[in-house]
Design a protein around this motif. Sequence first.
Motif, PDB file in Angstrom:
ATOM      1  N   LEU A   3     -96.477 109.584   2.397  1.00  0.00           N
ATOM      2  CA  LEU A   3     -95.790 108.674   3.321  1.00  0.00           C
ATOM      3  C   LEU A   3     -94.307 109.024   3.426  1.00  0.00           C
ATOM      4  O   LEU A   3     -93.730 109.014   4.503  1.00  0.00           O
ATOM      5  CB  LEU A   3     -95.931 107.223   2.836  1.00  0.00           C
ATOM      6  N   VAL A   4     -93.705 109.332   2.281  1.00  0.00           N
ATOM      7  CA  VAL A   4     -92.286 109.657   2.278  1.00  0.00           C
ATOM      8  C   VAL A   4     -92.040 111.003   2.958  1.00  0.00           C
ATOM      9  O   VAL A   4     -91.033 111.206   3.631  1.00  0.00           O
ATOM     10  CB  VAL A   4     -91.750 109.642   0.826  1.00  0.00           C
ATOM     11  N   LEU A  32     -93.661 112.196   5.420  1.00  0.00           N
ATOM     12  CA  LEU A  32     -93.966 112.161   6.844  1.00  0.00           C
ATOM     13  C   LEU A  32     -92.716 112.252   7.741  1.00  0.00           C
ATOM     14  O   LEU A  32     -92.644 113.125   8.609  1.00  0.00           O
ATOM     15  CB  LEU A  32     -94.769 110.897   7.146  1.00  0.00           C
ATOM     16  N   PRO A  33     -91.712 111.360   7.543  1.00  0.00           N
ATOM     17  CA  PRO A  33     -90.519 111.482   8.399  1.00  0.00           C
ATOM     18  C   PRO A  33     -89.781 112.799   8.177  1.00  0.00           C
ATOM     19  O   PRO A  33     -89.196 113.347   9.112  1.00  0.00           O
ATOM     20  CB  PRO A  33     -89.650 110.288   7.980  1.00  0.00           C
ATOM     21  N   TYR A  34     -89.816 113.288   6.943  1.00  0.00           N
ATOM     22  CA  TYR A  34     -89.178 114.562   6.633  1.00  0.00           C
ATOM     23  C   TYR A  34     -89.791 115.678   7.484  1.00  0.00           C
ATOM     24  O   TYR A  34     -89.091 116.436   8.171  1.00  0.00           O
ATOM     25  CB  TYR A  34     -89.394 114.844   5.137  1.00  0.00           C
ATOM     26  N   TRP A  72     -91.581 115.378  10.181  1.00  0.00           N
ATOM     27  CA  TRP A  72     -91.343 115.104  11.607  1.00  0.00           C
ATOM     28  C   TRP A  72     -90.001 115.702  12.042  1.00  0.00           C
ATOM     29  O   TRP A  72     -89.887 116.381  13.056  1.00  0.00           O
ATOM     30  CB  TRP A  72     -91.377 113.600  11.856  1.00  0.00           C
ATOM     31  N   LEU A  73     -88.963 115.440  11.218  1.00  0.00           N
ATOM     32  CA  LEU A  73     -87.627 115.929  11.574  1.00  0.00           C
ATOM     33  C   LEU A  73     -87.544 117.448  11.458  1.00  0.00           C
ATOM     34  O   LEU A  73     -86.851 118.092  12.247  1.00  0.00           O
ATOM     35  CB  LEU A  73     -86.563 115.263  10.696  1.00  0.00           C
ATOM     36  N   LEU A  74     -88.252 118.023  10.486  1.00  0.00           N
ATOM     37  CA  LEU A  74     -88.244 119.483  10.374  1.00  0.00           C
ATOM     38  C   LEU A  74     -88.822 120.103  11.637  1.00  0.00           C
ATOM     39  O   LEU A  74     -88.276 121.062  12.180  1.00  0.00           O
ATOM     40  CB  LEU A  74     -89.069 119.933   9.162  1.00  0.00           C
TER      41      LEU A  74
END
Lengths: 299, 261
Positions: free
Chosen positions: A10-11, A13-15, A17-19
Amino acid sequence: MTRTLGSRILVALPYLWLLVLFLAPFLIVLKISLSDLAVSRPPYTPHLDLTAGWAGIKAFFAALDFENYTFLAEDSLYINAYLSSLKIAGISTLITLLIGYSIAYALARAPRRWRPTLVMLVILPFWTSFLIRVYAWIGILKTEGLLNQALLSIGLIAEPLTIMNTNTAVYIGIVYSYLPFMILPIYATLEKMDESLLEAAADLGSSRLAAFFLVTLPLSMPGIVAGCFLVFIPAIGEFVIPDLLGGSNTLMIGKTLWVEFFNNRDWPLASAVAILLLLLLIVPIVLFQRQQMKQEIGT
Amino acid sequence: MTNRFSWFNATSLTLGMAFLYLPILILVIYSFNESKLVTVWGGFSTKWYGELFRNEAFLSAAWVTLRVGLISATVATLLGTLAAYALVRAGMLKGRTLFSGMIYAPLVMPEVITGLSLLLLFISIGMDRGITTIILAHITFGMCFASVVVSSRLVAFDASLEEAACDLGCTPVQAFFSVTLPVIAPAIVAAWLLAFTLSLDDLVIASFTSGPGATTLPMKIYSQVRLGVTPEINALSTLLIGFVSIGVILASLAGKRAAVE
């Protein structure tokens, strides 16, 4: 705290996405800025041909060059656009700081029970559409617009002023649009300030003005710095304001990039303009990020 | 010091508010202008609102904008909350500097660069441009704003409460939903509203990432404004300003009530 595999994913996921959607695109822009304009779809060459294996990768890198950058460096139009963006953003930031500081200062000194409402009034325009707020100024600044009508009718001027389609209109547009970004961080630092410091300064014989410059101003520096970053950095690459309010001789790099991309369809050159703009901004952006992190840890 | 609020303060506040609100007020007043000339008052009329609702192009653009805004704001808030959680709670996480850099950079990144880079990404992976690509782009910048809003609340929240819940037998996920979430809920609502209005507002990134058939309201307004000021745009602007203002005021009242409770 124990970490399960699920929470790690879960943590991440945003990482991820931004990559993929923030960092990877810059590498693509960099690559295209080193490519050549071509009559193809997409309109640049070379394309990476992985089916040809290692030879394809070698041919791909061999075809990249700095042609677009040398072109940008040789054509004074682009250099002037960068310099003029810096100038317009710098002057606008300074004006915004002067106006914003006096409003933030007044907010911080207003009676406590009014403050939430007043802060809300400052934020509210920021929520309404940027495009609409810029548009609102066209009707005011036009030659036959409301400002000229008002000034003519009270006899302050004899001839209508030409403000629309000049740099002055761009300054007004930037100051107006970005004012809340300056007021809020300054207000945040001023509100936290310990007022007994001012009393102490007065007890020690300092005048109100001296106390302001020796106590209040230095203490509000973090807010001033944050506000200036928040106005200056986006203003440099601003497109909507110079396009709608500025004239044909208003040079700003965001507008140049837009024209290069949409009107001239020169994607490699537009990418090179973007990379240079990014290099110009990387120092202020890193400084801004450092300051934000410092404040976050500090509080 | 009793009389702290000086005349100078009152004047700068009044002038400041006038500067912020007069242009918007004028825009709203002239949306009720009978005359087609935007700067000449020709009497009160609501006919431009009628014209607006008969304009198919505006209505379909509004529908596109609404769908993009609802979907992108919801996903952006979810991802942004996760990102905030990772930033605040996992302080020692590897690659934290890069991560926080990617969160803060889009906040100040000129839109032309974000728009151009996303478009080139979509093209290089062969993705058809349209409403989906606009949504993906809006999620990307929306989540950064959302994560900043949520993390500011999360920083103020006492992590030991979560640990206490874990000690009492909650799993971390249970602790998040029963302890952390209720506390940061107002920030999550604010983050969603911010992501939603930013999406409604965006012209530049949408122009880069949209394809044929996907015209958002700001794109439509922009193409009209380039041709000149029209009362129809004033009417549309008034409606948008009205909706957003009511939304923001309701949200802040709700937030205040939550704070009191």
